[in-house]
Design an enzyme around this catalytic site. Structure first.
Site, PDB file in Angstrom:
ATOM      1  N   LYS A 137       0.860  -1.192   0.000  1.00  0.00           N
ATOM      2  CA  LYS A 137       0.000   0.000   0.000  1.00  0.00           C
ATOM      3  C   LYS A 137       0.885   1.226   0.000  1.00  0.00           C
ATOM      4  O   LYS A 137       2.022   1.175   0.491  1.00  0.00           O
ATOM      5  CB  LYS A 137      -0.894   0.024   1.247  1.00  0.00           C
ATOM      6  CG  LYS A 137      -2.136   0.849   1.078  1.00  0.00           C
ATOM      7  CD  LYS A 137      -3.212   0.065   0.345  1.00  0.00           C
ATOM      8  CE  LYS A 137      -4.467   0.865   0.121  1.00  0.00           C
ATOM      9  NZ  LYS A 137      -5.541   0.011  -0.406  1.00  0.00           N
TER      10      LYS A 137
HETATM   11  P1  NAD Z   1     -12.886   7.880  -2.797  1.00  0.00           P
HETATM   12  O1  NAD Z   1     -11.859   8.881  -2.481  1.00  0.00           O
HETATM   13  O2  NAD Z   1     -13.315   7.668  -4.204  1.00  0.00           O
HETATM   14  O3  NAD Z   1     -14.227   8.189  -1.961  1.00  0.00           O
HETATM   15  C1  NAD Z   1     -14.220   8.330  -0.571  1.00  0.00           C
HETATM   16  C2  NAD Z   1     -15.594   8.785  -0.119  1.00  0.00           C
HETATM   17  O4  NAD Z   1     -15.575   8.865   1.317  1.00  0.00           O
HETATM   18  C3  NAD Z   1     -15.985  10.169  -0.625  1.00  0.00           C
HETATM   19  O5  NAD Z   1     -17.374  10.206  -0.877  1.00  0.00           O
HETATM   20  C4  NAD Z   1     -15.657  11.074   0.546  1.00  0.00           C
HETATM   21  O6  NAD Z   1     -16.410  12.259   0.566  1.00  0.00           O
HETATM   22  C5  NAD Z   1     -16.012  10.163   1.699  1.00  0.00           C
HETATM   23  N1  NAD Z   1     -15.342  10.550   2.936  1.00  0.00           N
HETATM   24  C6  NAD Z   1     -14.049  10.902   3.124  1.00  0.00           C
HETATM   25  N2  NAD Z   1     -13.833  11.240   4.402  1.00  0.00           N
HETATM   26  C7  NAD Z   1     -15.007  11.071   5.036  1.00  0.00           C
HETATM   27  C8  NAD Z   1     -15.444  11.272   6.344  1.00  0.00           C
HETATM   28  N3  NAD Z   1     -14.605  11.730   7.291  1.00  0.00           N
HETATM   29  N4  NAD Z   1     -16.724  10.989   6.638  1.00  0.00           N
HETATM   30  C9  NAD Z   1     -17.572  10.545   5.682  1.00  0.00           C
HETATM   31  N5  NAD Z   1     -17.231  10.356   4.429  1.00  0.00           N
HETATM   32  C10 NAD Z   1     -15.974  10.614   4.103  1.00  0.00           C
HETATM   33  O7  NAD Z   1     -12.359   6.508  -2.140  1.00  0.00           O
HETATM   34  P2  NAD Z   1     -12.764   5.029  -2.545  1.00  0.00           P
HETATM   35  O8  NAD Z   1     -11.815   4.546  -3.571  1.00  0.00           O
HETATM   36  O9  NAD Z   1     -14.226   4.954  -2.769  1.00  0.00           O
HETATM   37  O10 NAD Z   1     -12.373   4.247  -1.199  1.00  0.00           O
HETATM   38  C11 NAD Z   1     -13.287   4.148  -0.101  1.00  0.00           C
HETATM   39  C12 NAD Z   1     -12.847   3.009   0.815  1.00  0.00           C
HETATM   40  O11 NAD Z   1     -12.843   1.786   0.071  1.00  0.00           O
HETATM   41  C13 NAD Z   1     -11.447   3.131   1.393  1.00  0.00           C
HETATM   42  O12 NAD Z   1     -11.449   2.545   2.679  1.00  0.00           O
HETATM   43  C14 NAD Z   1     -10.599   2.299   0.449  1.00  0.00           C
HETATM   44  O13 NAD Z   1      -9.412   1.829   1.053  1.00  0.00           O
HETATM   45  C15 NAD Z   1     -11.559   1.166   0.162  1.00  0.00           C
HETATM   46  N6  NAD Z   1     -11.286   0.421  -1.070  1.00  0.00           N
HETATM   47  C16 NAD Z   1     -11.251   1.058  -2.283  1.00  0.00           C
HETATM   48  C17 NAD Z   1     -11.049   0.299  -3.432  1.00  0.00           C
HETATM   49  C18 NAD Z   1     -11.087   0.907  -4.802  1.00  0.00           C
HETATM   50  O14 NAD Z   1     -11.047   0.158  -5.794  1.00  0.00           O
HETATM   51  N7  NAD Z   1     -11.192   2.223  -4.942  1.00  0.00           N
HETATM   52  C19 NAD Z   1     -10.836  -1.085  -3.344  1.00  0.00           C
HETATM   53  C20 NAD Z   1     -10.877  -1.681  -2.081  1.00  0.00           C
HETATM   54  C21 NAD Z   1     -11.108  -0.925  -0.964  1.00  0.00           C
END
Ligand code: NAD
Length: 416
Positions: A108
């Site tokens: 990561k």
């Molecule tokens: P992203 O940046 O696209 O979206 C994050 C979302 O969370 C946004 O809507 C943002 O406004 C919201 N957010 C941020 N801080 C916040 C807070 N304090 N309170 C409430 N909402 C908040 O990120 P993503 O890629 O959707 O990732 C989200 C989660 O999923 C993370 O934990 C990431 O590690 C996990 N994840 C992502 C992927 C991927 O393919 N993108 C794969 C596996 C896991």
């Protein structure tokens, strides 16, 4: 109820790993090898900002384990990205790739920055600098970054291009790229699609229809928004959604197509018509059938676990539930479906993307989606059966499967 203290993210993943090792009777020596990340790199990235001044950013890449294949894991741009969290996320990737049986290890990366306040030029310079700083440890057969919170396909395009300057055209160095540059069809939607596939399968196994089930989602970025867009046509009633700027609630169900349009126009779910305001704290404690945390880690913890009124938590974010909360929820009969399984759709299609890049042979969307479904349903079934066999939770079953596979790979290659 066992007393479990609140832990840092890396302590929490290590705790789950150690408990799996106890159940599987893994030797102390092998535990030490797996527990300790293989490499932790901290770099400084100076960027000339739009105001003419230089700002120094700090970035990390942690390579946790490569016994089952090249290191694999996203890059996070977030003001609170720190080495402990990056280590935790790297370790989770080792176990996640093992649970779904794809030939990668775990890594990561993170850069401490607030992308929402930076211009596209500043983000490009930051990404180029960070890529140069870690370019000697990444590569298509070494370590393959992907998007995570705060990064996206554009970030990956910049990384790929910067890496190519020193190493030649190597599309397989990153996944989650734009399709025009060798990205896979279906990658952007894959994590959310996987969340919906696992949720639907779980509902089927529990004999509870997804149609009409009430769902609350924290986060409406890549994962949360696509999870909503796939669950909505399956008949789930999505009653509340929040993001970093606010939240919306409609007990009759939000119109997700209209909400998505509102977000693309305004940048947030906040202010969506035909809904009441709801905060993040209230969303996590909302009475509903299924709670989907899809933003930050540790949001369900000792402080609020007793107030969670959802029946099922589908962990779309990474480590949204702390071990202390997990113990409280288990005691209260709240079912947690673990991140290792729920959000593995992203890394699975990343694997397909990498395979397409290595073979120089793109797949059509139908193939991507059907192979994704096959991988996830197989992994789900393995976890489901293992939980019954070992009389453990889904999380413990997922860790049992993952740790067994990683340990086996290490032992087969020979201990030092
Ligand atoms: P992203 O940046 O696209 O979206 C994050 C979302 O969370 C946004 O809507 C943002 O406004 C919201 N957010 C941020 N801080 C916040 C807070 N304090 N309170 C409430 N909402 C908040 O990120 P993503 O890629 O959707 O990732 C989200 C989660 O999923 C993370 O934990 C990431 O590690 C996990 N994840 C992502 C992927 C991927 O393919 N993108 C794969 C596996 C896991």
């Amino acid at each position: 109820m066992p007393i479990v203290k609140e832990m840092t993210p890396f302590e929490a993943v290590t705790y789950e790993f150690d408990r799996a090792c106890d159940r599987l009777k893994v030797s102390d020596e092998v535990r030490d090898i797996v527990r300790t990340p293989d490499r932790e790199v901290r770099v400084e990235v100076p960027v000339r900002m739009d105001n003419g001044k230089i700002k120094v950013f700090i970035g990390y890449r942690v390579q946790h384990n490569s016994s089952r294949g090249p290191y694999k894991g996203g890059i996070r741009y977030h003001p609170e990205a720190d080495v402990d969290e990056v280590k935790a996320l790297a370790a989770l990737m080792t176990y996640k790739t093992a649970v779904v049986g794809i030939p990668f290890g775990g890594a990561k990366g993170g850069v401490q920055c607030d992308p929402s306040t930076m211009s596209a030029r500043e983000l490009q310079k930051l990404t180029q600098g960070f890529t140069r700083a870690i370019s000697y440890i990444i590569g298509p057969d070494r370590d393959i970054p992907a998007p995570d919170m705060g990064t996206n396909a554009q970030t990956m395009a910049w990384m790929m291009s910067e890496y190519a300057k020193a190493h030649g055209y190597s599309p397989g160095v990153v996944t989650g790229k734009p399709v025009e540059l060798g990205g896979s069809l279906g990658r952007e939607q894959a994590t959310g699609r996987g969340v919906a596939i696992i949720t639907a399968e779980l509902a089927k196994d529990m004999g509870k229809p997804l149609r009409g089930a009430t769902v609350a989602i924290q986060g409406f970025g890549n994962v949360g928004s696509w999870a909503a867009k796939f669950l909505y046509p399956m008949g789930a009633k999505i009653v509340a959604v929040t993001d970093v700027k606010g939240g919306v609630l409609n007990e009759n169900g939000l119109d997700i197509d209209a909400l998505s349009k509102h977000v693309s126009q305004t940048g947030s779910v906040a202010g969506f018509a035909d809904a009441d305001h709801i905060g993040n704290k209230e969303l996590l404690e909302l009475p509903c059938d299924i709670l989907v945390p899809a933003a930050l880690g540790g949001v369900i913890n000792r402080g609020n676990a007793a107030n969670v009124r959802a029946k099922i938590i589908v962990e779309a974010a990474n480590h949204p539930v702390t071990p202390a909360a997990d113990a409280i929820l288990k005691d209260r009969g709240v079912l947690c479906v673990p991140d290792l399984l729920v959000n593995a759709g992203g890394v699975t299609v990343s694997y397909f993307e990498w395979a397409q890049n290595v073979q120089r042979f793109p797949w059509d969307l139908g193939r991507v989606n059907s192979e994704l479904e096959e991988v996830l349903l197989k992994a789900y079934k393995n976890v489901y059966v293992r939980a019954k066999l070992d009389r453990v939770s889904y999380r413990e079953a997922a860790f049992n499967i993952a740790v067994e596979r990683v340990v086996r790979a290490i032992e087969l290659q020979g201990l030092p």
